[in-house]
Every structure is written in structure tokens, then in C-alpha cells.
Design a protein around this motif. Structure first.
Motif, PDB file in Angstrom:
ATOM      1  N   ARG A 174       0.696  -0.852  -0.069  1.00 50.46           N
ATOM      2  CA  ARG A 174       0.258  -0.188  -0.291  1.00 50.46           C
ATOM      3  C   ARG A 174       0.650   1.358   0.487  1.00 50.46           C
ATOM      4  N   GLN A 175       1.752   1.214   0.895  1.00 46.18           N
ATOM      5  CA  GLN A 175       2.800   2.067   0.938  1.00 46.18           C
ATOM      6  C   GLN A 175       3.075   2.637  -0.696  1.00 46.18           C
ATOM      7  N   ALA A 176       3.714   1.694  -1.662  1.00 43.90           N
ATOM      8  CA  ALA A 176       4.085   1.541  -2.477  1.00 43.90           C
ATOM      9  C   ALA A 176       3.055   2.115  -3.600  1.00 43.90           C
ATOM     10  N   GLU A 177       2.133   1.829  -3.371  1.00 46.62           N
ATOM     11  CA  GLU A 177       0.782   2.096  -4.691  1.00 46.62           C
ATOM     12  C   GLU A 177       0.833   3.432  -4.320  1.00 46.62           C
ATOM     13  N   THR A 178       0.733   4.164  -3.246  1.00 47.96           N
ATOM     14  CA  THR A 178       1.211   5.539  -3.929  1.00 47.96           C
ATOM     15  C   THR A 178       2.082   6.294  -4.199  1.00 47.96           C
ATOM     16  N   ALA A 179       3.612   6.045  -4.360  1.00 52.50           N
ATOM     17  CA  ALA A 179       4.233   5.997  -5.417  1.00 52.50           C
ATOM     18  C   ALA A 179       4.335   5.702  -6.525  1.00 52.50           C
ATOM     19  N   TYR A 180       3.812   4.655  -6.589  1.00 52.50           N
ATOM     20  CA  TYR A 180       3.061   4.207  -8.087  1.00 52.50           C
ATOM     21  C   TYR A 180       2.773   5.248  -9.086  1.00 52.50           C
ATOM     22  N   GLU A 181       1.112   5.774  -7.982  1.00 52.00           N
ATOM     23  CA  GLU A 181       0.125   6.198  -8.707  1.00 52.00           C
ATOM     24  C   GLU A 181       1.241   7.025  -9.305  1.00 52.00           C
ATOM     25  N   GLU A 182       1.868   8.185  -8.768  1.00 53.41           N
ATOM     26  CA  GLU A 182       2.696   9.385  -9.387  1.00 53.41           C
ATOM     27  C   GLU A 182       3.542   8.758 -10.614  1.00 53.41           C
ATOM     28  N   LEU A 183       3.576   7.526 -10.383  1.00 48.50           N
ATOM     29  CA  LEU A 183       4.916   6.889 -11.697  1.00 48.50           C
ATOM     30  C   LEU A 183       3.541   6.890 -12.549  1.00 48.50           C
ATOM     31  N   GLN A 184       2.581   6.716 -12.638  1.00 48.97           N
ATOM     32  CA  GLN A 184       1.148   6.058 -13.663  1.00 48.97           C
ATOM     33  C   GLN A 184       0.717   7.378 -13.625  1.00 48.97           C
ATOM     34  N   SER A 185       1.128   8.604 -13.593  1.00 50.80           N
ATOM     35  CA  SER A 185       0.124   9.320 -14.224  1.00 50.80           C
ATOM     36  C   SER A 185       1.185  10.035 -15.437  1.00 50.80           C
ATOM     37  N   THR A 186       1.862   9.564 -14.908  1.00 50.93           N
ATOM     38  CA  THR A 186       3.209  10.273 -16.223  1.00 50.93           C
ATOM     39  C   THR A 186       3.017   8.717 -17.499  1.00 50.93           C
ATOM     40  N   ASN A 187       2.422   7.849 -17.202  1.00 52.95           N
ATOM     41  CA  ASN A 187       2.733   6.658 -18.185  1.00 52.95           C
ATOM     42  C   ASN A 187       0.965   6.745 -18.822  1.00 52.95           C
ATOM     43  N   GLU A 188      -0.061   7.612 -18.694  1.00 50.57           N
ATOM     44  CA  GLU A 188      -1.339   7.117 -18.702  1.00 50.57           C
ATOM     45  C   GLU A 188      -1.167   7.562 -19.925  1.00 50.57           C
ATOM     46  N   GLU A 189      -0.746   8.872 -21.026  1.00 55.66           N
ATOM     47  CA  GLU A 189      -0.619   9.028 -22.304  1.00 55.66           C
ATOM     48  C   GLU A 189      -0.429   7.250 -23.174  1.00 55.66           C
ATOM     49  N   LEU A 190       0.870   7.335 -22.673  1.00 60.46           N
ATOM     50  CA  LEU A 190       1.250   5.875 -23.682  1.00 60.46           C
ATOM     51  C   LEU A 190      -0.127   4.728 -23.125  1.00 60.46           C
ATOM     52  N   GLU A 191      -0.814   4.190 -21.783  1.00 63.58           N
ATOM     53  CA  GLU A 191      -1.341   3.176 -21.982  1.00 63.58           C
ATOM     54  C   GLU A 191      -2.221   3.419 -22.540  1.00 63.58           C
ATOM     55  N   THR A 192      -3.287   5.214 -23.118  1.00 62.48           N
ATOM     56  CA  THR A 192      -4.123   5.500 -23.275  1.00 62.48           C
ATOM     57  C   THR A 192      -4.065   4.414 -25.139  1.00 62.48           C
ATOM     58  N   THR A 193      -2.579   4.823 -25.464  1.00 60.26           N
ATOM     59  CA  THR A 193      -2.736   4.806 -26.876  1.00 60.26           C
ATOM     60  C   THR A 193      -2.440   2.869 -27.003  1.00 60.26           C
ATOM     61  N   ASN A 194      -1.762   2.459 -26.319  1.00 61.45           N
ATOM     62  CA  ASN A 194      -1.835   0.787 -25.602  1.00 61.45           C
ATOM     63  C   ASN A 194      -3.387   0.305 -25.314  1.00 61.45           C
ATOM     64  N   GLU A 195      -4.309   0.523 -24.992  1.00 62.61           N
ATOM     65  CA  GLU A 195      -5.913   0.518 -24.855  1.00 62.61           C
ATOM     66  C   GLU A 195      -5.951   0.936 -26.170  1.00 62.61           C
ATOM     67  N   GLU A 196      -5.775   1.830 -27.061  1.00 66.14           N
ATOM     68  CA  GLU A 196      -6.599   2.166 -28.444  1.00 66.14           C
ATOM     69  C   GLU A 196      -5.893   0.809 -29.043  1.00 66.14           C
ATOM     70  N   LEU A 197      -4.853   0.580 -29.233  1.00 64.03           N
ATOM     71  CA  LEU A 197      -3.882  -0.429 -29.708  1.00 64.03           C
ATOM     72  C   LEU A 197      -4.969  -2.029 -29.812  1.00 64.03           C
ATOM     73  N   GLN A 198      -5.168  -2.210 -27.937  1.00 63.14           N
ATOM     74  CA  GLN A 198      -5.843  -3.639 -27.668  1.00 63.14           C
ATOM     75  C   GLN A 198      -6.975  -3.369 -28.264  1.00 63.14           C
ATOM     76  N   SER A 199      -8.048  -2.851 -27.958  1.00 61.74           N
ATOM     77  CA  SER A 199      -8.887  -2.433 -28.188  1.00 61.74           C
ATOM     78  C   SER A 199      -8.835  -3.113 -29.928  1.00 61.74           C
ATOM     79  N   SER A 200      -8.169  -2.657 -30.411  1.00 59.16           N
ATOM     80  CA  SER A 200      -8.230  -2.488 -32.435  1.00 59.16           C
ATOM     81  C   SER A 200      -8.357  -4.411 -32.843  1.00 59.16           C
ATOM     82  N   VAL A 201      -7.204  -4.350 -31.591  1.00 61.78           N
ATOM     83  CA  VAL A 201      -7.050  -6.013 -31.744  1.00 61.78           C
ATOM     84  C   VAL A 201      -7.848  -6.582 -31.304  1.00 61.78           C
ATOM     85  N   GLU A 202      -8.356  -6.775 -30.444  1.00 60.21           N
ATOM     86  CA  GLU A 202      -9.451  -7.581 -30.036  1.00 60.21           C
ATOM     87  C   GLU A 202     -10.766  -7.370 -30.934  1.00 60.21           C
TER      88      GLU A 202
END
Length: 619
Positions: free
Chosen positions: A428-456
């Protein structure tokens, strides 16, 4: 009609309970369509009505099963695929085998046998009749006993062998009684039997397995289970031959494509376990080491190593008998050496804390380790203490790859669970730090999700197209079955028409040969037959008289005087009436007419008509 109709599911359950046919894994759309066809033929207005009809009329089961199990087949169906198999695939397979090694073939879903005999012809042509009789064994199976009975006869009509080249018919069939019988000496290499691809064990060590246009009737889950069984059935490098509408979308990892267009696959090689280094492998009792000394007491050493292993283990033979237990199993699970030799199913351990018998069967069939995680177990004598176990069911094989049994390994994961709880806080302590890192990856994940959606979406579209293709092929099979039925009916109608024509010709010749005028009338006095002498007597042609009322004909016959005579015969009061009247023939001459009237008998109290015979003498 929907796949969720409870009355339809009740009908399927009744078929399974009463006759042993389990159609629950069949595709609902095509299954409902074929059941509806039988319902229409017996005038049933719902699944409940049809179930009642089956209960009252047991003979309807045969008609229903023949409709559901379409059994459309023919010799060398899809000739291009069979030619490729014969010219490229089977020769390569035979080249890999020892010249004297047996050749095992399984024709799954063989219907009336044409496919199984096609394989026999193919192999006999490739290796010769003598080697075929000595090496080949073909197992042909189906769920339809009626189709299997027909297959065992090995007798086919001209229409059924129409697709075979003449030289193959001459070499492999014997003609008798207008039918063609497969050669008896080759027939001995074929074994026919009932096998349900969903429920029954597969045939093993098969070199060639044909399962054409059978998978497409099952849903995706059932197809996956069947493909696992077919994979188990094939020998290493064995060939699987499917129908043109069938793919391996669900279990492509088990097979490699030989020719995707023709639906020919080979069993994918199974990764062999890596051998231990020589220094790590135990020597057999009596084995000499490098210095020339012999290691003694190895069996005792093995037994002690197993007994003192810190992990609880129970070994069960392939027949379900307890073979070994170690001390940790005795302490943790409450088993003892007294349980050795007992059936495992009699032990409380077989069903508590978890039902293990099903997992044992799964591990033996699939030949792989089955893992059961997070099993909570209250140790004997320590009811307040709960132990968390992970159970691994490991199949045991001998040097010849034959199944010896299974080893049940019980890993104590209780401490790991406690550690997991401690780690939760850190997590749980690591999750706080992870959330900060997660925000920087949102754009990349969004693109990845769109690609995954197309594949599905593409995968879903591909599966829908495959399902549609299978459904179309199923419909085509049904249409072909209907066409076969119509051809049979048409042939019977032609025979009936020819017989009727011969009967009418015989009747016409018979009436024409009589020396008297003959008229046949029905119960309404409509003329049904009028012979040539009647034409000469009265001047009325047959086509003018047929269908007319006898008493309304414009001729020199005094019809009023015939009424009592005809009434007596048609009422059944008399079997013969006759009278003499004066009449005027077609030439205008007065003649004495002797009229004899008898009933048109059909073994009923009241005749359907009368026969009137007229002879004349000039006045």
C-alpha cells in the motif's frame, strides 16, 4: 427460439437421461433448427408437446437422432484435399516410420463408413495390399449406432460410389446383387465402434486422425475439449485431417499447420524434460562408479529420502490405489502406512478438504500437472488451527511414456499467507509512489489500450466470421442431407410410376384382348375403363367415355333398363346380375345384348364399382 429456452434444455436433458445422447455441447442454433424440423413433421407445437410425443412414441427417437446426426458423407469428399494428403502428407509420414511398423488410423465421426474406407483405399494404394493387411489398423467411430451398423456392412449403391474412379472400384469392391461390397480381406483391418468425442476416452498412438465436419456442430468450449483429446490420441508427428469449415483457433498451440487451406495439421512436438547432469542422477543399485566401487542399498536410500521429505506427498497408482505416503503426509493429513494398498477414493483425503478425484482424472487425461491453490485445511487434532495448502497433482510416466499414476504434493502455504499480509502494508505504501509514476504513463497506456481494443475487435470479428462459416457449412450439410432424402424419394416415385405404367399397360392389353365389350364404373357410375370392343359396339372412343356417367352416354344402349341391375351389384346385394336387352349398335343395327354385371371387389362389404360385360347377337 433462443438458446436459453428452459423447455428446450429440458428436452435435451430427457434425451440424455433416457437414451444416453448428450447434445448439451452442440451449437444451439443448428440443434434447434433440426429439432424444429422433426417437430413440424409430427405436428408438435412446442418443445413440451414434442417431449410428450417422444414419451408416447419411442420410435420417434430414431427419426430425431437421424435428423440431428446428419451423417452426410461420401468417398473422397473434397477430392483436392484427399489428393494432397495422398501425394504429399501420408508418403512423408510413412517415410518417417520403420518399414515394418504398424500404422494406426482413427476415423472419428465416420457416419456410414465412406470416410474410413476411403482411408483404407488410400493406404492400400500407397503401400500395397499385402502390407496393408499386415500393418494397418483403422478404428472408425461414431455416436450413431444405426450409421455404424450400415458402415459394418460395407455395402454401397451405384450412387454412393459414383465419385470413385472406375479402377479403384474394380480393385477394392466386389459387385453383388446390384450393390458394391468392400473387399473382405481389407475389411478385416477396420474396426467400427461407438465413441462420443465429448465423453469417451480417445484412441491412442494414432498416426492419422480424420475428424472431418464434426467439430463444427459443437460450441467453442466443447471444441477445445475435443481438440485436447485428439492431441492426446495422436502419436508424435501424427497427422490431423479436419473439414474445410474447421480451424484450430482455440488450441493452435497443440498443432502445427501442414496445409491450412486443406485443413491438414500435425501434432506439435512436446518439450521433453531436460535431463539432469550425470553427477546429479542417482545410480541404479549395483551401478559401478568411476573408481570401480559399487553403490549398495540404493532402494533403502530412496525410500528414506521420500519418507523424510519435508513436503507431504501421497502417490496413487493409475488404478486409483494408494502406493506411497511419507511422514510429513501422515503428520499433516492424517494418513498412515495402513492406507497403502487401499483405494484412494475410500480415504477422507480424496474429498476433504477438496475433491481431488476430478483433478487426478484431469492430470491423467491431459498428462500435465494440475495445481489447486489456496486450499484451507483443518489439521487433525488441531481444529482451531487452519493450514493453507497448495496441492499439485503430477502425472507419473514410465520410460515407455506409459502412465504409472499420480503424485499428490501438498505444499504448506500458511506462512506464505502470513508474509503476504505483512507485505500488504508495504504494498500500500508503494502504491502511493506507483500512482505518481502511473500519471506519467497515462498517455502511453491510452495509446496501448486503443491498440489493444483494435486487436480485440479484429479477433472478435475473426471468431464471428469463423462461427458464421461453420454455421453455413452446417446448413450446407443439412441441405445435402435433405437433397439425399429427396433423391431417394424421387427414385422411389420413379419406380412407382414405372410400376403403375406397367400395370395400366397390362390392364389395357387385357381388356383389349377380351372378345366382349367391357365397361368399368365406380360407385357413382363414372366410367373408369372402356375397352376396344366397347368402342366397336357403340362408336364411342375411350377418351370420350372415360369419366362420363354411364347412364348419360348418347348411344343405342337402353340405360334405363340397366339401373336395377347396377344398383343390385353396387349395393352388395348380389355378386352377379345379367339380363338381355335389345339395343342399336354404332352401325344402326338392332342387336340382342347380353349384359353381365359383377362387383369390382376389394374385400369390403360395399364394392367400389362394377364391371359390365356386353356381348351381342344380331336380331
Amino acid at each position: 427460439m433462443t438458446s436459453e429456452d428452459p423447455q428446450f434444455e429440458a428436452l435435451l436433458a430427457y434425451l440424455k437421461e433416457s437414451r444416453g445422447f448428450d447434445f448439451t455441447d452442440y451449437k444451439r442454433a443448428s440443434l434447434m433448427r433440426r429439432v424444429a424440423r422433426r417437430m413440424a413433421q409430427v405436428d408438435a407445437h412446442g418443445y413440451g408437446d414434442y417431449l410428450d410425443h417422444l414419451q408416447v412414441h419411442p420410435d420417434e427417437f430414431t427419426a430425431l437422432f437421424n435428423t440431428i446426426l446428419i451423417n452426410v458423407t461420401s468417398f473422397f469428399r473434397d477430392p483436392e484435399a484427399w489428393a494432397y494428403l495422398s501425394e504429399h502428407v501420408v508418403p512423408a509420414l510413412l517415410a518417417e516410420k520403420d518399414p515394418d511398423a504398424p500404422i494406426r488410423v482413427w476415423s472419428a465421426g465416420c457416419a456410414s463408413g465412406e470416410e474410413a474406407y476411403t482411408i483404407a483405399i488410400l493406404l492400400a494404394e500407397l503401400i500395397g495390399v499385402d502390407q496393408f493387411r499386415r500393418r494397418v489398423k483403422i478404428y472408425a467411430t461414431d455416436v450413431d449406432e444405426e450409421a455404424l451398423a450400415e458402415a459394418r456392412l460395407a455395402t454401397y449403391t451405384d450412387r454412393q460410389i459414383a465419385g470413385l474412379p472406375a479402377h479403384l472400384v474394380q480393385r477394392h469392391f466386389e459387385s453383388t446383387g446390384g450393390r458394391h461390397v468392400f473387399r473382405k480381406d481389407l475389411r478385416r483391418s477396420l474396426i467400427f465402434g461407438r465413441n462420443d468425442l465429448i465423453q469417451d476416452a480417445p484412441i491412442s498412438r494414432v498416426d492419422i486422425l480424420t475428424c472431418r465436419n464434426a467439430l463444427m456442430y459443437f460450441n467453442a468450449e466443447a471444441q477445445s475439449r475435443i481438440l485436447s483429446r485428439l492431441h492426446f490420441a495422436l502419436a508424435d508427428g501424427g497427422v490431423l485431417f479436419l473439414g474445410k469449415a474447421e480451424m484450430l483457433l482455440s488450441r493452435g498451440d497443440m498443432f502445427t499447420s501442414v496445409d491450412l487451406k486443406r485443413r491438414i495439421f500435425r501434432k506439435a512436438p512436446v518439450s521433453a524434460p531436460r535431463a539432469a547432469p550425470a553427477a546429479a542422477r542417482p545410480a541404479a543399485a549395483g551401478t559401478l562408479w568411476a573408481d570401480g566401487t559399487e553403490l549398495l542399498g540404493l532402494d533403502r536410500l530412496r525410500d528414506e529420502a521420500f519418507a523424510t521429505c519435508p513436503v507431504a506427498q501421497v502417490v496413487v497408482t493409475v488404478d486409483g490405489v494408494v502406493a506411497l505416503t511419507n511422514r510429513r503426509a501422515e503428520t499433516l493429513l492424517g494418513v498412515s502406512t495402513r492406507d497403502v494398498g487401499r483405494p484412494f477414493r475410500d480415504l477422507e483425503l480424496s474429498y476433504r478438504p477438496v475433491e481431488l478425484r476430478g483433478y487426478i482424472d484431469q492430470a491423467q487425461v491431459e498428462r500435465r500437472t494440475v495445481r489447486v491453490p489456496d486450499v484451507e485445511f483443518v489439521r487433525p487434532g488441531l481444529e482451531a488451527e487452519t493450514t493453507v495448502l497448495r496441492v499439485d497433482v503430477n502425472p507419473l510416466s514410465g520410460a515407455d511414456a506409459g502412465l504409472l499414476g499420480v503424485a499428490l504434493v501438498f505444499q504448506d502455504r500458511t506462512e506464505a499467507g502470513r508474509l503476504r499480509s505483512k507485505l500488504d502494508l508495504t504494498t500500500r505504501q508503494a502504491e502511493t509512489a506507483y500512482e505518481e509514476l502511473q500519471s506519467t504513463n497515462e498517455e502511453l497506456e491510452t495509446t496501448n489500450e486503443e491498440l489493444q481494443s483494435s486487436v480485440e475487435e479484429l479477433e472478435t470479428t475473426n471468431e464471428e466470421l469463423q462461427s458464421t462459416n461453420e454455421e453455413l457449412e452446417t446448413t450446407n450439410e443439412e441441405l445435402q442431407s435433405t437433397n439425399d432424402e429427396l433423391q431417394t424419394l424421387n427414385s422411389a416415385l420413379r419406380d412407382r410410376t414405372a410400376e403403375l405404367h406397367r400395370s395400366r399397360t397390362f390392364q389395357h392389353v387385357l381388356l383389349a384382348s377380351l372378345p366382349a365389350g367391357v365397361a368399368v364404373v365406380d360407385s357413382d357410375l363414372q366410367i373408369q375403363a372402356w375397352n376396344r370392343n366397347a368402342e366397336d359396339l357403340w362408336g364411342l372412343r375411350e377418351e370420350e367415355a372415360l369419366g362420363e356417367h354411364l347412364l348419360n352416354l348418347d348411344m343405342g344402349l337402353p340405360t334405363d333398363g340397366l339401373r336395377p341391375l347396377l344398383r343390385s351389384v353396387l349395393s352388395g346385394e348380389s355378386t352377379r346380375e345379367q339380363m338381355t336387352v335389345e339395343a342399336i349398335n354404332r352401325r344402326g343395327h338392332t342387336v340382342k345384348l347380353q349384359v353381365v354385371c359383377v362387383p369390382l371387389a376389394d374385400h369390403t362389404p360395399t364394392p367400389d364399382g362394377a364391371i359390365m360385360v356386353m356381348t351381342t347377337d344380331a336380331v
